[in-house]
Design a protein around this motif. Structure first.
Motif, short mmCIF file in Angstrom:
data_model
loop_
_atom_site.label_atom_id
_atom_site.label_comp_id
_atom_site.label_asym_id
_atom_site.label_seq_id
_atom_site.Cartn_x
_atom_site.Cartn_y
_atom_site.Cartn_z
N PHE A 95 1.09 6.63 6.11
CA PHE A 95 0.10 6.41 7.17
C PHE A 95 0.23 7.40 8.32
CE2 PHE A 95 0.54 2.15 5.24
CZ PHE A 95 -0.78 1.93 4.88
N GLY A 96 1.42 7.90 8.57
CA GLY A 96 1.63 8.76 9.73
C GLY A 96 1.98 7.92 10.95
N ALA A 97 2.86 8.43 11.79
CA ALA A 97 3.38 7.66 12.91
C ALA A 97 2.30 7.26 13.90
CB ALA A 97 4.47 8.45 13.63
N LEU A 148 0.79 -1.23 0.00
CA LEU A 148 0.00 0.00 0.00
C LEU A 148 0.83 1.28 0.00
CD1 LEU A 148 -3.17 -0.43 2.24
CD2 LEU A 148 -2.98 -0.45 -0.24
N PRO A 149 1.80 1.43 0.92
CA PRO A 149 2.49 2.73 0.94
C PRO A 149 3.28 3.02 -0.33
CG PRO A 149 3.54 1.18 2.44
CD PRO A 149 2.27 0.55 1.98
N ASP A 206 -9.15 6.76 2.06
CA ASP A 206 -9.52 5.47 2.66
C ASP A 206 -8.31 4.57 2.83
OD1 ASP A 206 -12.11 6.29 2.81
OD2 ASP A 206 -12.90 4.89 1.32
N LEU A 207 -7.46 4.49 1.83
CA LEU A 207 -6.27 3.64 1.94
C LEU A 207 -5.37 4.10 3.08
CD1 LEU A 207 -5.39 3.26 -1.86
CD2 LEU A 207 -6.27 1.46 -0.35
N ALA A 208 -5.30 5.41 3.28
CA ALA A 208 -4.42 5.95 4.33
C ALA A 208 -5.02 5.83 5.72
CB ALA A 208 -4.10 7.41 4.03
N SER A 209 -6.28 5.39 5.81
CA SER A 209 -6.93 5.32 7.12
C SER A 209 -6.63 4.04 7.87
CB SER A 209 -8.45 5.48 6.96
OG SER A 209 -9.03 4.34 6.35
N PHE A 210 -6.03 3.04 7.21
CA PHE A 210 -5.67 1.81 7.89
C PHE A 210 -4.56 2.07 8.91
CE2 PHE A 210 -7.36 0.01 3.89
CZ PHE A 210 -8.23 -0.92 4.41
N ARG A 211 -4.55 1.25 9.96
CA ARG A 211 -3.37 1.15 10.81
C ARG A 211 -2.51 0.00 10.27
NH1 ARG A 211 -7.63 4.33 12.61
NH2 ARG A 211 -7.19 5.24 14.66
N VAL A 212 -1.22 0.02 10.59
CA VAL A 212 -0.31 -1.01 10.11
C VAL A 212 0.69 -1.35 11.21
CG1 VAL A 212 -0.49 -0.29 7.69
CG2 VAL A 212 1.32 0.66 9.12
#
Length: 312
Positions: free
Chosen positions: A256-258, A207-208, A232-238
């Motif tokens: 995603f952001g830290a 994804l990233p 929406d894709l960026a709203s997942f946690r990983v």
């Protein structure tokens, strides 16, 4: 001890392993590693993990028969709950359910949350070739939304013949995670079920790296915009399992952001040496103290009520 909370840590109950052995099943081509309670605690201490949220890896609990799957799910979930009870603060667990048996999955979800006090569910990215955005799984997603549940998404073997010389766990797992994330977004499942928090394994697969292509090409048969799909894709946690490298981690943090990244090891399916490799890489990465702490423990503690307060 660093106080790390490891959201990607597996357990292998003995009776469950015996069932896999009877059928010659593996975790996507990876033979089951040794696992025991003592080995798990020793590995946690060695890698600075205060708390491990354990789950059963692929192939999961449904091995072909619904009735057997319900029995197996109950066994592994009760085993995990007992482990948590013996070691308060050291373990949590994501419960297994019986997909593609949706009725059984709903029943086990209720038992896992209401009786065993699970921290969330583990769902495989695909079950028999159907990914999590499949309409068949909608009743389970609706219930998980109602419960505001955490769902840990773990890859499995892709449908279709295996590629010679490349076991599924090496590369296919990353594609499987990406496929199920895209299926959820294209089905509009994230917007219909905002109460679910999805944690994707291994930094979200591809994804990233491919998010803009995935978003743009998804507009070809949709009225939604690229920006909608990207959001929406960026709203997942990983999680960081096998992702804390100089090439992967910057992309994960950028996309995603830290505050949406969680520490993970994938032990014991990732060996002690493999966990040490990526944990060392993570420790060497240039992060400020607050960001590092967010990833290592604060994000998980904020999401999972059991671990809000660190152990004394």
């Amino acid at each position: 001890m660093s106080g790390r909370v490891d959201v990607h840590n597996h357990l292998i109950p003995p009776r469950y392993q015996a069932r896999l052995d009877e059928r010659g099943l593996t975790a996507g081509g990876l033979q089951a590693p040794a696992w025991s309670e003592d080995l798990a605690l020793a590995a946690m201490d060695a890698h600075g993990v205060e708390t491990a949220v354990v789950s059963v890896s692929t192939p999961g609990v449904h091995l072909g028969d619904d009735a057997e799957a319900r029995e197996t799910a109950r066994q592994v979930n009760e085993y995990a709950a007992e482990l948590v009870g013996r070691h308060p603060g050291r373990f949590g667990f994501f419960a297994s359910v019986t997909l593609p048996d949706v009725e059984g999955a709903l029943a086990e979800t209720a038992y896992a949350f209401d009786e065993l006090h699970a921290d969330g569910l583990i769902l495989l990215a695909n079950v028999g070739g159907r990914h999590l955005g499949d309409p068949e799984f909608e009743p389970l997603l609706a219930e998980l939304d109602r419960r505001r549940a955490v769902v840990f998404v773990h890859p499995s073997t892709l449908p279709g013949p295996a590629v010679g010389g490349i076991p599924p766990y090496i590369a296919d797992f990353l594609l499987d995670t990406t496929r199920t994330a895209v299926s959820l977004v294209r089905a509009d499942a994230l917007r219909r079920h905002p109460g679910i928090t999805f944690i994707l394994s291994h930094g979200g697969g591809f994804l990233p790296f491919a998010a803009h292509r995935l978003a743009m090409t998804s507009t070809f048969d949709s009225d939604r915009t690229v920006e909608d799909f990207l959001a929406d894709l960026a709203s997942f946690r990983v999680d960081t399992a096998q992702t804390s490298s100089p090439t992967s981690l910057p992309a994960v943090l950028e996309f995603f952001g830290a505050d949406q990244v969680f520490f993970g090891t994938d032990w014991p399916h990732a060996s002690d040496s493999g966990v040490a490799y990526f944990t060392r890489r993570f420790a060497e990465f240039d992060l400020d103290d607050a960001t590092r702490r967010s990833i290592e423990c604060d994000n998980a503690r904020a999401l999972l009520p059991r671990f809000t307060t660190p152990r004394a």
